[in-house]
Design a protein around this motif. Structure first.
Motif, short mmCIF file in Angstrom:
data_model
loop_
_atom_site.label_atom_id
_atom_site.label_comp_id
_atom_site.label_asym_id
_atom_site.label_seq_id
_atom_site.Cartn_x
_atom_site.Cartn_y
_atom_site.Cartn_z
N UNK A 52 41.94 12.56 -29.90
CA UNK A 52 40.78 11.69 -30.06
C UNK A 52 41.27 10.27 -30.23
N UNK A 53 40.54 9.33 -29.65
CA UNK A 53 40.85 7.92 -29.82
C UNK A 53 39.55 7.20 -30.12
N UNK A 54 39.52 6.43 -31.19
CA UNK A 54 38.35 5.63 -31.53
C UNK A 54 38.65 4.19 -31.16
N UNK A 75 39.08 13.02 -26.09
CA UNK A 75 37.85 12.24 -26.19
C UNK A 75 38.12 10.85 -26.72
N UNK A 76 37.53 9.86 -26.08
CA UNK A 76 37.58 8.49 -26.58
C UNK A 76 36.17 8.03 -26.90
N UNK A 92 37.66 5.78 -12.70
CA UNK A 92 37.10 7.09 -13.06
C UNK A 92 38.11 8.23 -13.01
N UNK A 93 39.18 8.06 -12.22
CA UNK A 93 40.21 9.09 -12.19
C UNK A 93 40.84 9.29 -13.58
N UNK A 94 40.81 8.24 -14.41
CA UNK A 94 41.36 8.33 -15.76
C UNK A 94 40.58 9.33 -16.61
N UNK A 95 39.34 9.59 -16.23
CA UNK A 95 38.49 10.51 -16.97
C UNK A 95 38.40 11.86 -16.26
N UNK A 96 38.00 11.84 -15.00
CA UNK A 96 37.64 13.05 -14.28
C UNK A 96 38.82 14.01 -14.08
N UNK A 102 34.33 10.31 -22.55
CA UNK A 102 34.15 8.95 -23.05
C UNK A 102 32.73 8.86 -23.58
N UNK A 103 32.59 8.43 -24.83
CA UNK A 103 31.24 8.31 -25.38
C UNK A 103 31.14 7.00 -26.15
#
Length: 152
Positions: A52-54, A75-76, A92-96, A102-103
């Motif tokens: 997790x990263x805040x 999750x960030x 988006x490749x960083x997520x998908x 990401x929220x």
């Protein structure tokens, strides 16, 4: 405050800052270590290691750099916002491809505040602030305007 809350909840906390200058301060808040984002070698070594990263940054930053710190399915959460006229960029490749999440969160329901304050009291979590007498209010405002104020 986020470092104090996470440490009190039992998380292994690594604070992230541009340089290592705040390392001792971060440890004082409960962080195990500090990762300097300007240290490319340290960032490469930390890639893919966070669950997790805040993100509390209030300016425009390269989200991909920080998303790269997450493990697959990590999750960030973003709670800081840039100015409305600024746009953050993200590949988006960083997520998908790594199934990362990401929220964003701005304010929660009032019940969450009561629970948070109870937890803070129970674990001696306290904000750090700079105090100025009213006679130095202009000096204090200047420090905020020039980004020199701490713990704002």
């Amino acid at each position: 405050l986020a470092v104090q809350f996470a440490a009190a909840m039992g998380a292994r906390v690594v604070a992230v800052s541009r340089t290592a200058a705040k390392a001792e301060e971060a440890r004082g808040f409960g962080a195990e270590a500090l990762l300097a984002s300007e240290d490319e070698e340290a960032m490469r070594a930390a890639a893919g290691t966070f669950d997790v990263l805040l993100n509390t940054v209030s300016g425009v930053g390269e989200l991909d750099t920080y998303l790269g710190l997450l493990k697959p399915r990590g999750t960030m959460g973003c709670v800081g916002l840039p100015e409305k006229s600024q746009k953050s960029k993200m590949f988006l490749h960083s997520v998908v491809l790594q199934e990362r999440a990401l929220y964003g969160s701005y304010l929660g329901p009032h019940a969450d505040y009561a629970e948070m304050l109870d937890f803070a009291c129970a674990h001696n979590i306290r904000p750090m602030v700079e105090l100025y007498p009213m006679s130095k209010v202009n000096e204090a405002l200047d420090r905020v305007r020039t980004n020199q104020a701490r713990y704002r």
